[in-house]
Write a protein that holds these residues in place. Structure first.
Motif, PDB file in Angstrom:
ATOM      1  N   ASN A   1      -0.139   7.335  -2.821  1.00  0.00           N
ATOM      2  CA  ASN A   1       0.149   7.047  -1.418  1.00  0.00           C
ATOM      3  C   ASN A   1       1.586   7.430  -1.062  1.00  0.00           C
TER       4      ASN A   1
ATOM      5  N   TRP B   1       0.811  -1.225   0.000  1.00  0.00           N
ATOM      6  CA  TRP B   1       0.000   0.000   0.000  1.00  0.00           C
ATOM      7  C   TRP B   1       0.839   1.267   0.000  1.00  0.00           C
ATOM      8  N   HIS B   2       2.069   1.184   0.525  1.00  0.00           N
ATOM      9  CA  HIS B   2       2.903   2.383   0.629  1.00  0.00           C
ATOM     10  C   HIS B   2       4.121   2.328  -0.283  1.00  0.00           C
TER      11      HIS B   2
END
Length: 158
Positions: free
Chosen positions: A100, A75-76
């Motif tokens: 992100n 996700w990052h």
């Protein structure tokens, strides 16, 4: 209908996939809970997800003017083997993760500008074949909290 073992399509509708993905939690994840429990056992006291700080850090140690983000590698956009882009809808995911990463960098810089110290603990440090082990991560995080370093990260052995 024949399926190739190399070509996998989504088995649910886009609406159902959206519903499932919307339920993916951003708080109280297993890695975050492990870090919280380990640091609390060492005597560190913190607040959770402070809305008054950029990025709502996972743990806020006001006494040390320090924050910790516990980030999922995918996700990052961490540069480790755990961060693999899906083959389906690849453009969407690349853009999402890029947003992100950009937001994370902006939040990190804002915190530093406001005099906060920032530690990022990556998921790969806690899970998978590259993990350091929970005790080692807790020791490293504890040492960082007691140090004067303004910016650091803990990642798996890659």
């Amino acid at each position: 209908m024949r399926h190739s073992r190399f070509l996998m399509t989504d088995t649910v509708s886009p609406e159902k996939r959206s519903e499932v993905m919307s339920k993916v939690g951003s708080r109280d994840t297993k890695p975050e809970l492990l870090i919280r429990k380990g640091l609390h056992a060492r005597g560190f006291r913190y607040r959770l997800h402070a809305k008054d700080l950029p990025g709502k850090p996972d743990l806020v140690f006001r006494r040390y003017r320090s924050v910790i983000f516990v980030n999922g590698c995918f996700w990052h956009g961490h540069s480790c083997p755990r961060c693999r882009m899906p083959n389906s809808n690849a453009d969407y995911w690349k853009q999402k993760v890029a947003r992100n990463v950009k937001r994370d960098a902006s939040n990190r810089q804002s915190l530093l500008d406001e005099g906060w110290r920032v530690l990022t603990i990556w998921e790969c440090a806690l899970t998978g074949k590259w993990k350091l082990g929970l005790n080692e991560v807790i020791v490293l995080a504890s040492e960082w909290l007691l140090s004067t370093k303004s910016l650091s990260e803990i990642k798996g052995k890659v």
